[in-house]
Scaffold this active site. Structure first.
Site, PDB file in Angstrom:
ATOM      1  N   ASP A  63       6.488  -4.043  -3.737  1.00 16.21           N
ATOM      2  CA  ASP A  63       5.936  -5.156  -4.532  1.00 16.21           C
ATOM      3  C   ASP A  63       5.694  -4.689  -6.179  1.00 16.21           C
ATOM      4  OD1 ASP A  63       4.380  -7.841  -4.652  1.00 16.21           O
ATOM      5  OD2 ASP A  63       2.877  -6.292  -5.457  1.00 16.21           O
ATOM      6  N   GLY A 110       4.463  -4.081   2.748  1.00 13.20           N
ATOM      7  CA  GLY A 110       4.915  -3.404   1.416  1.00 13.20           C
ATOM      8  C   GLY A 110       4.269  -2.400   1.013  1.00 13.20           C
ATOM      9  N   LEU A 111       4.793  -1.746   0.031  1.00 17.72           N
ATOM     10  CA  LEU A 111       4.011  -0.816  -0.680  1.00 17.72           C
ATOM     11  C   LEU A 111       3.702  -1.612  -2.108  1.00 17.72           C
ATOM     12  CD1 LEU A 111       3.262   2.216  -0.728  1.00 17.72           C
ATOM     13  CD2 LEU A 111       5.204   2.477  -2.526  1.00 17.72           C
ATOM     14  N   PRO A 171       9.246  -8.443   5.072  1.00 21.07           N
ATOM     15  CA  PRO A 171       8.392  -7.361   6.239  1.00 21.07           C
ATOM     16  C   PRO A 171       6.859  -7.579   5.961  1.00 21.07           C
ATOM     17  CG  PRO A 171      10.291  -6.367   4.867  1.00 21.07           C
ATOM     18  CD  PRO A 171       9.992  -7.561   4.315  1.00 21.07           C
ATOM     19  N   GLY A 179      13.801 -19.799   5.662  1.00 20.65           N
ATOM     20  CA  GLY A 179      14.484 -19.231   6.975  1.00 20.65           C
ATOM     21  C   GLY A 179      14.770 -17.601   6.605  1.00 20.65           C
ATOM     22  N   HIS A 227       3.338 -14.691 -11.920  1.00 22.27           N
ATOM     23  CA  HIS A 227       2.432 -13.773 -11.616  1.00 22.27           C
ATOM     24  C   HIS A 227       0.824 -14.678 -11.750  1.00 22.27           C
ATOM     25  CE1 HIS A 227       1.762  -9.324 -12.053  1.00 22.27           C
ATOM     26  NE2 HIS A 227       0.305  -9.779 -11.163  1.00 22.27           N
TER      27      HIS A 227
HETATM   28  N1  LIG Z   1      -0.560 -10.714  -7.825  1.00 24.41           N
HETATM   29  C1  LIG Z   1      -1.326 -10.242  -8.444  1.00 24.41           C
HETATM   30  O1  LIG Z   1      -1.916 -10.540  -9.340  1.00 24.41           O
HETATM   31  C2  LIG Z   1      -1.729  -8.648  -8.010  1.00 24.41           C
HETATM   32  C3  LIG Z   1      -3.041  -8.082  -8.402  1.00 24.41           C
HETATM   33  C4  LIG Z   1      -3.527  -6.783  -7.679  1.00 24.41           C
HETATM   34  C5  LIG Z   1      -2.450  -6.146  -7.082  1.00 24.41           C
HETATM   35  N2  LIG Z   1      -1.265  -6.837  -6.933  1.00 24.41           N
HETATM   36  C6  LIG Z   1      -0.510  -5.788  -5.911  1.00 24.41           C
HETATM   37  O2  LIG Z   1      -1.164  -5.397  -4.662  1.00 24.41           O
HETATM   38  C7  LIG Z   1      -0.990  -3.934  -4.668  1.00 24.41           C
HETATM   39  C8  LIG Z   1      -2.275  -3.478  -3.921  1.00 24.41           C
HETATM   40  O3  LIG Z   1      -3.490  -3.650  -4.669  1.00 24.41           O
HETATM   41  P1  LIG Z   1      -4.183  -2.743  -5.469  1.00 24.41           P
HETATM   42  O4  LIG Z   1      -3.229  -1.524  -5.780  1.00 24.41           O
HETATM   43  O5  LIG Z   1      -4.780  -3.411  -6.462  1.00 24.41           O
HETATM   44  O6  LIG Z   1      -5.323  -2.212  -4.480  1.00 24.41           O
HETATM   45  P2  LIG Z   1      -5.237  -1.635  -2.744  1.00 24.41           P
HETATM   46  O7  LIG Z   1      -4.048  -1.520  -2.321  1.00 24.41           O
HETATM   47  O8  LIG Z   1      -6.442  -2.443  -2.265  1.00 24.41           O
HETATM   48  O9  LIG Z   1      -5.835  -0.234  -3.218  1.00 24.41           O
HETATM   49  C9  LIG Z   1      -5.439   0.984  -3.559  1.00 24.41           C
HETATM   50  C10 LIG Z   1      -6.152   1.893  -3.705  1.00 24.41           C
HETATM   51  O10 LIG Z   1      -6.455   2.405  -2.431  1.00 24.41           O
HETATM   52  C11 LIG Z   1      -6.331   3.913  -2.172  1.00 24.41           C
HETATM   53  N3  LIG Z   1      -5.573   3.975  -0.980  1.00 24.41           N
HETATM   54  C12 LIG Z   1      -4.618   3.553  -0.298  1.00 24.41           C
HETATM   55  N4  LIG Z   1      -4.253   3.901   1.090  1.00 24.41           N
HETATM   56  C13 LIG Z   1      -5.464   4.487   1.403  1.00 24.41           C
HETATM   57  C14 LIG Z   1      -5.964   4.810   2.575  1.00 24.41           C
HETATM   58  N5  LIG Z   1      -5.434   5.007   3.753  1.00 24.41           N
HETATM   59  N6  LIG Z   1      -7.388   5.499   2.458  1.00 24.41           N
HETATM   60  C15 LIG Z   1      -8.053   5.578   1.507  1.00 24.41           C
HETATM   61  N7  LIG Z   1      -7.609   5.009   0.275  1.00 24.41           N
HETATM   62  C16 LIG Z   1      -6.500   4.384   0.087  1.00 24.41           C
HETATM   63  C17 LIG Z   1      -5.110   4.054  -3.310  1.00 24.41           C
HETATM   64  O11 LIG Z   1      -5.381   5.494  -3.620  1.00 24.41           O
HETATM   65  P3  LIG Z   1      -3.828   6.653  -3.622  1.00 24.41           P
HETATM   66  O12 LIG Z   1      -2.838   5.770  -4.336  1.00 24.41           O
HETATM   67  O13 LIG Z   1      -4.405   7.590  -4.218  1.00 24.41           O
HETATM   68  O14 LIG Z   1      -3.593   6.490  -2.284  1.00 24.41           O
HETATM   69  C18 LIG Z   1      -5.710   3.325  -4.518  1.00 24.41           C
HETATM   70  O15 LIG Z   1      -6.830   3.964  -5.091  1.00 24.41           O
HETATM   71  C19 LIG Z   1      -1.015  -3.537  -6.036  1.00 24.41           C
HETATM   72  O16 LIG Z   1      -0.650  -2.149  -6.129  1.00 24.41           O
HETATM   73  C20 LIG Z   1       0.264  -4.572  -6.512  1.00 24.41           C
HETATM   74  O17 LIG Z   1       1.349  -4.189  -6.179  1.00 24.41           O
HETATM   75  C21 LIG Z   1      -1.042  -7.896  -7.232  1.00 24.41           C
END
Ligand SMILES: NC(=O)c1ccc[n+]([C@@H]2O[C@H](COP(=O)([O-])OP(=O)(O)OC[C@H]3O[C@@H](n4cnc5c(N)ncnc54)[C@H](OP(=O)(O)O)[C@@H]3O)[C@@H](O)[C@H]2O)c1
Length: 316
Positions: free
Chosen positions: A47, A19-20, A16, A12, A116
Site C-alpha cells: 500500500d 498488504g504491507l 490480497p 472481477g 486519497h
Molecule cells: N488512506 C489513508 O488516508 C491512510 C491513512 C493512514 C494509513 N494508511 C495506510 O495504512 C497503513 C497502516 O496504517 P498505519 O501505518 O497508520 O498504522 P498501523 O499499521 O495501525 O500501525 C503501525 C505501527 O504499528 C507497529 N506494529 C506493526 N506490527 C506490529 C506488531 N505485530 N506488534 C506491535 N506493533 C506493531 C509499527 O511499528 P514497526 O514499524 O516498528 O513494526 C508501527 O509503529 C499505512 O502504513 C498506510 O499504508 C492510509
C-alpha cells in the site's frame, strides 16, 4: 504456512486480504529490507501513496526481487496500490500524479489507484498548502471531476482498478450515481477503537471492498499523546491473545479479516512483518467477535484536522 487469501472486487479482479502499509518510513535501506522481508513472508500487496515520499524504495525492492527470482516471480504476482494526493485533483494532475507514481515505482501500471481524500487542495503550491488560518487552502475541484479523470486512468491501462479513500457514505453515493466505472474499494480507518460499522455495512452492501488502514491504531503517529487509548494494549485484545497463543496484533488483524476487510498493517521490523502474516491459521469464535462490541470509547486516530473546514471534509 496457510496462504494469504484474496477478496474479489466488483470488476472481477482480486486483492490480497493482507498488504504491507508503508506510511511513515522514508529511509531506503529500512524500506528495502522491510519489503524484501514481507515478500519472503508471503506478502504480495503493498500500500503506497504519492504523499509517503518513499515509492522509489518500494519499487526498487519489488523490481530487484522479481529480477533475482529467475522467473519465479513476475509483476503480475504483485498487487500495488497508490493514491492521488489532494493537490492533484484537477484532470491533468490526476494523470500527472499517476505518471510520477509509476516512474518512482519503476512499474508500468498500478493494480489500484485511489483518490486519497475527497478534499482537493490548492494546486502548484506544495503538498501541504497552508493558509494564514492554519488550515489547508482548498481548491474548488469537486471529487466527482477528479473521479472522472481516475476513470480515464483505467481506460488508458495505467491502473487496473480505481477506488477512493476516506470517502463517507454520501460521497460514495455521489460517485456510484455519477461514475461510469464503479469504485472497487474504499480505504478507511478501522481498528477496535474506531470500528466504522455503518460505513462498512454500506460498502459491503454495494460490493465495495473496504481496506482497513491504521488497523493497529498507528502507534507511530507523530501526533500521539500519552493519554490516547492503545488498541494493542486493551484488556479484551490481551485476553484473546493469551487464549489463542497469538500476539495482540494478530488478534486485531484476525478480527478485521473476519469482518470481511483487507488489512494493511505497517511494519518495518522483519519479525513483526512475519508475525502480522500469521493470521490465516486460527479463528475467532462468534462470541469472541462479539466481545469487540464492548469497545465503547471510539477514537479516530486520523482526523486530518487541518483540513476540517474544507467543504468535502468527510468526517463528522
Ligand atoms: N488512506 C489513508 O488516508 C491512510 C491513512 C493512514 C494509513 N494508511 C495506510 O495504512 C497503513 C497502516 O496504517 P498505519 O501505518 O497508520 O498504522 P498501523 O499499521 O495501525 O500501525 C503501525 C505501527 O504499528 C507497529 N506494529 C506493526 N506490527 C506490529 C506488531 N505485530 N506488534 C506491535 N506493533 C506493531 C509499527 O511499528 P514497526 O514499524 O516498528 O513494526 C508501527 O509503529 C499505512 O502504513 C498506510 O499504508 C492510509
Amino acid at each position: 504456512m496457510p496462504s494469504i487469501n484474496n477478496l474479489k472486487f466488483s470488476n472481477g479482479l482480486e486483492i490480497p486480504s493482507l498488504g504491507l502499509g508503508t506510511y511513515k518510513e522514508e529511509k531506503e535501506d529500512v524500506l528495502v529490507d522491510a519489503v524484501k522481508a514481507a515478500i519472503k513472508s508471503g506478502y504480495r500487496h503493498f500500500d503506497c501513496a504519492h504523499i509517503y515520499f518513499n515509492e522509489q524504495h518500494i519499487g526498487k525492492a519489488i523490481r530487484d526481487t522479481i529480477a533475482e527470482s529467475n522467473g519465479a516471480l513476475k509483476r503480475e504476482d504483485f498487487f500495488i496500490t497508490s493514491k492521488c494526493w489532494n493537490t492533484y485533483h484537477s484532470r491533468e494532475k490526476v494523470h500527472l500524479c499517476l505518471d510520477q507514481i509509476l516512474q518512482r515505482l519503476g512499474l508500468e501500471y498500478l493494480d489500484l489507484y485511489l483518490i486519497h481524500w475527497p478534499m482537493g487542495f490548492k494546486e502548484d503550491a506544495g503538498d501541504y498548502p497552508l493558509g494564514e488560518d492554519g488550515k489547508m487552502i482548498p481548491s474548488d475541484i469537486h471529487y466527482l471531476d477528479t473521479y472522472k479523470a481516475m476513470e480515464e486512468c483505467v481506460r488508458n491501462g495505467k491502473t487496473k482498478s480505481i477506488g477512493v479513500s476516506n470517502f463517507n457514505i454520501k460521497q460514495l453515493e455521489d460517485v456510484l450515481a455519477n461514475g461510469e466505472i464503479k469504485p472497487v474499494c474504499n480505504q478507511v480507518e478501522v481498528n477496535p477503537l474506531f470500528q466504522n460499522a455503518e460505513l462498512i455495512e454500506f460498502c459491503q452492501k454495494k460490493n465495495i471492498v473496504v481496506v482497513a488502514y491504521a488497523p493497529l491504531g498507528a502507534p507511530d503517529r507523530a501526533w500521539l499523546k500519552t493519554e490516547d487509548p492503545v488498541p494493542l494494549q486493551h484488556p479484551i485484545v490481551l485476553n484473546l491473545a493469551k487464549k489463542h497463543n497469538k500476539s495482540p496484533a494478530q488478534i486485531i488483524l484476525r478480527w478485521l479479516l473476519q469482518r470481511g476487510l483487507v488489512v494493511i498493517p505497517k511494519s518495518v521490523n522483519p519479525t513483526r512483518i512475519e508475525e502480522n502474516s500469521k493470521i490465516f491459521d486460527f479463528n475467532l469464535s462468534s462470541e469472541e467477535m462479539t466481545e469487540f462490541k464492548n469497545f465503547r470509547d471510539q477514537f479516530r486516530f486520523y482526523k486530518f484536522e487541518v483540513a476540517d473546514k474544507h467543504q468535502f471534509y468527510p468526517f463528522e
